[in-house]
Design a protein around this motif. Structure first.
Motif, PDB file in Angstrom:
ATOM      1  N   THR A   1      43.382  48.359  17.279  1.00  0.00           N
ATOM      2  CA  THR A   1      42.745  47.066  17.031  1.00  0.00           C
ATOM      3  C   THR A   1      43.388  45.981  17.873  1.00  0.00           C
ATOM      4  N   VAL A   2      44.702  46.010  17.986  1.00  0.00           N
ATOM      5  CA  VAL A   2      45.404  45.061  18.856  1.00  0.00           C
ATOM      6  C   VAL A   2      44.900  45.172  20.289  1.00  0.00           C
ATOM      7  N   ASP A   3      44.774  46.396  20.768  1.00  0.00           N
ATOM      8  CA  ASP A   3      44.291  46.604  22.137  1.00  0.00           C
ATOM      9  C   ASP A   3      42.881  46.059  22.305  1.00  0.00           C
ATOM     10  N   GLU A   4      42.034  46.270  21.308  1.00  0.00           N
ATOM     11  CA  GLU A   4      40.646  45.789  21.399  1.00  0.00           C
ATOM     12  C   GLU A   4      40.587  44.264  21.386  1.00  0.00           C
TER      13      GLU A   4
ATOM     14  N   ALA B   1      43.666  45.872  -0.836  1.00  0.00           N
ATOM     15  CA  ALA B   1      44.814  46.370  -0.080  1.00  0.00           C
ATOM     16  C   ALA B   1      44.575  46.335   1.419  1.00  0.00           C
ATOM     17  N   LEU B   2      43.368  46.638   1.855  1.00  0.00           N
ATOM     18  CA  LEU B   2      43.115  46.673   3.297  1.00  0.00           C
ATOM     19  C   LEU B   2      43.318  45.302   3.941  1.00  0.00           C
ATOM     20  N   GLU B   3      43.168  44.228   3.138  1.00  0.00           N
ATOM     21  CA  GLU B   3      43.367  42.889   3.686  1.00  0.00           C
ATOM     22  C   GLU B   3      44.821  42.625   4.054  1.00  0.00           C
ATOM     23  N   LEU B   4      45.736  43.389   3.467  1.00  0.00           N
ATOM     24  CA  LEU B   4      47.143  43.252   3.827  1.00  0.00           C
ATOM     25  C   LEU B   4      47.390  43.666   5.271  1.00  0.00           C
ATOM     26  N   PHE B   5      46.510  44.500   5.808  1.00  0.00           N
ATOM     27  CA  PHE B   5      46.650  44.961   7.188  1.00  0.00           C
ATOM     28  C   PHE B   5      45.820  44.109   8.148  1.00  0.00           C
ATOM     29  N   VAL B   6      44.541  43.985   7.858  1.00  0.00           N
ATOM     30  CA  VAL B   6      43.649  43.315   8.814  1.00  0.00           C
ATOM     31  C   VAL B   6      43.721  41.799   8.726  1.00  0.00           C
ATOM     32  N   GLY B   7      44.064  41.257   7.553  1.00  0.00           N
ATOM     33  CA  GLY B   7      44.113  39.807   7.394  1.00  0.00           C
ATOM     34  C   GLY B   7      45.143  39.141   8.294  1.00  0.00           C
ATOM     35  N   PRO B   8      46.425  39.535   8.217  1.00  0.00           N
ATOM     36  CA  PRO B   8      47.435  38.913   9.074  1.00  0.00           C
ATOM     37  C   PRO B   8      47.162  39.116  10.566  1.00  0.00           C
ATOM     38  N   LEU B   9      46.628  40.292  10.906  1.00  0.00           N
ATOM     39  CA  LEU B   9      46.316  40.569  12.304  1.00  0.00           C
ATOM     40  C   LEU B   9      45.263  39.587  12.812  1.00  0.00           C
ATOM     41  N   THR B  10      44.218  39.398  12.022  1.00  0.00           N
ATOM     42  CA  THR B  10      43.149  38.482  12.405  1.00  0.00           C
ATOM     43  C   THR B  10      43.652  37.048  12.463  1.00  0.00           C
TER      44      THR B  10
ATOM     45  N   ASP C   1      52.955  47.461  13.768  1.00  0.00           N
ATOM     46  CA  ASP C   1      53.842  48.380  13.057  1.00  0.00           C
ATOM     47  C   ASP C   1      54.565  47.670  11.914  1.00  0.00           C
ATOM     48  N   GLU C   2      54.974  46.421  12.150  1.00  0.00           N
ATOM     49  CA  GLU C   2      55.645  45.657  11.094  1.00  0.00           C
ATOM     50  C   GLU C   2      54.717  45.417   9.913  1.00  0.00           C
ATOM     51  N   LEU C   3      53.472  45.115  10.202  1.00  0.00           N
ATOM     52  CA  LEU C   3      52.506  44.886   9.126  1.00  0.00           C
ATOM     53  C   LEU C   3      52.383  46.112   8.234  1.00  0.00           C
ATOM     54  N   VAL C   4      52.314  47.269   8.854  1.00  0.00           N
ATOM     55  CA  VAL C   4      52.194  48.502   8.074  1.00  0.00           C
ATOM     56  C   VAL C   4      53.420  48.678   7.188  1.00  0.00           C
ATOM     57  N   GLY C   5      54.598  48.449   7.746  1.00  0.00           N
ATOM     58  CA  GLY C   5      55.822  48.602   6.955  1.00  0.00           C
ATOM     59  C   GLY C   5      55.882  47.625   5.788  1.00  0.00           C
TER      60      GLY C   5
ATOM     61  N   ALA D   1      51.198  56.008   6.801  1.00  0.00           N
ATOM     62  CA  ALA D   1      51.809  54.977   7.631  1.00  0.00           C
ATOM     63  C   ALA D   1      51.496  55.206   9.109  1.00  0.00           C
ATOM     64  N   ALA D   2      51.625  56.441   9.553  1.00  0.00           N
ATOM     65  CA  ALA D   2      51.357  56.746  10.955  1.00  0.00           C
ATOM     66  C   ALA D   2      49.889  56.503  11.293  1.00  0.00           C
ATOM     67  N   ASP D   3      48.994  56.870  10.375  1.00  0.00           N
ATOM     68  CA  ASP D   3      47.562  56.671  10.618  1.00  0.00           C
ATOM     69  C   ASP D   3      47.231  55.188  10.721  1.00  0.00           C
ATOM     70  N   LEU D   4      47.802  54.380   9.843  1.00  0.00           N
ATOM     71  CA  LEU D   4      47.536  52.944   9.871  1.00  0.00           C
ATOM     72  C   LEU D   4      48.107  52.300  11.128  1.00  0.00           C
ATOM     73  N   ARG D   5      49.292  52.742  11.533  1.00  0.00           N
ATOM     74  CA  ARG D   5      49.867  52.203  12.775  1.00  0.00           C
ATOM     75  C   ARG D   5      48.954  52.529  13.960  1.00  0.00           C
ATOM     76  N   THR D   6      48.437  53.742  14.004  1.00  0.00           N
ATOM     77  CA  THR D   6      47.544  54.143  15.097  1.00  0.00           C
ATOM     78  C   THR D   6      46.319  53.240  15.163  1.00  0.00           C
ATOM     79  N   VAL D   7      45.702  53.002  14.013  1.00  0.00           N
ATOM     80  CA  VAL D   7      44.475  52.206  13.986  1.00  0.00           C
ATOM     81  C   VAL D   7      44.759  50.737  14.283  1.00  0.00           C
ATOM     82  N   LEU D   8      45.832  50.185  13.713  1.00  0.00           N
ATOM     83  CA  LEU D   8      46.132  48.779  13.969  1.00  0.00           C
ATOM     84  C   LEU D   8      46.523  48.556  15.426  1.00  0.00           C
ATOM     85  N   ARG D   9      47.210  49.499  16.014  1.00  0.00           N
ATOM     86  CA  ARG D   9      47.532  49.375  17.444  1.00  0.00           C
ATOM     87  C   ARG D   9      46.253  49.383  18.281  1.00  0.00           C
TER      88      ARG D   9
END
Length: 207
Positions: free
Chosen positions: A104-107, A168-177, A193-197, A94-102
């Protein structure tokens, strides 16, 4: 006898000159798309900004979209050299995914990346050849990093063995995109962070 430069007495290095021109073209393409948008960016404008003839551009690329894609790939490659080419694996998924998604948000919120990413995403919809190259050269390697981290989590017993990492990875990157593309709401660290949870723990009520 080959013509030499007056200052150094050496034959001009055409490879170095071509590289300088290429870099100038990349910088010009990225700058113009950020300033005036993709629709108003032209090969002529890129050439003028880069200080080269438009025939130089057409000798290397068939269109402004192709120029922008290579410029963006070059930009992304430079960013990758500055960081790790893998998702973190601290043992806490969870912590690793939050780090990467954050990150990605910054980028996605960074003006250097936002305009060209939007332009290439939109152009890839109407130009299947460009779209396929965009996916193959940029998106696919990034998605595989997610899949690799999820496979490691399966090996550690943190993810069910029957889960397909590529789905499974689409559950993270799909909504973000989706949120970023449509600008439905701000793209924030809190949202990442909500997406990861939600993705890891689901949304169904628990007993």
């Amino acid at each position: 006898m080959a013509e030499t430069t007056a200052a150094s007495g050496r034959t001009p290095d055409s490879t170095r000159r071509s590289e300088r021109s290429r870099r100038a073209i990349f910088d010009a393409a990225l700058a113009l798309v950020g300033e005036v948008g993709f629709a108003r960016t032209t090969v002529e404008g890129i050439a003028a900004r880069a200080g080269v003839g438009k025939q130089t551009i057409y000798r290397w690329w068939p269109s402004k979209a192709a120029v922008l894609l290579d410029a963006y790939l070059d930009l992304a490659a430079g960013a990758a050299e500055d960081g790790e080419a893998a998702l973190p694996d601290t043992g806490d998924l969870a912590a690793d995914l939050r780090t990467v998604l954050r990150a990605t948000v910054d980028e996605l919120n960074d003006p250097r990346y936002e305009a060209p990413t939007r332009a290439l995403t939109a152009e890839g919809v109407v130009d299947p050849v460009l779209g396929a190259r965009f996916v193959e050269r940029l998106l696919e390697p990034q998605l595989e990093l997610y899949a690799r981290r999820l496979r490691a989590a399966q090996d550690a017993g943190d993810v069910r063995p029957d889960v397909d990492p590529r789905v499974a990875l689409e559950l993270f990157v799909g909504p973000l995109t989706h949120r970023w593309l449509l600008r439905t709401r701000p793209l924030t660290h809190a949202y990442a962070d909500e997406l990861v949870g939600y993705a890891l723990h689901g949304i169904a009520a628990r007993p």
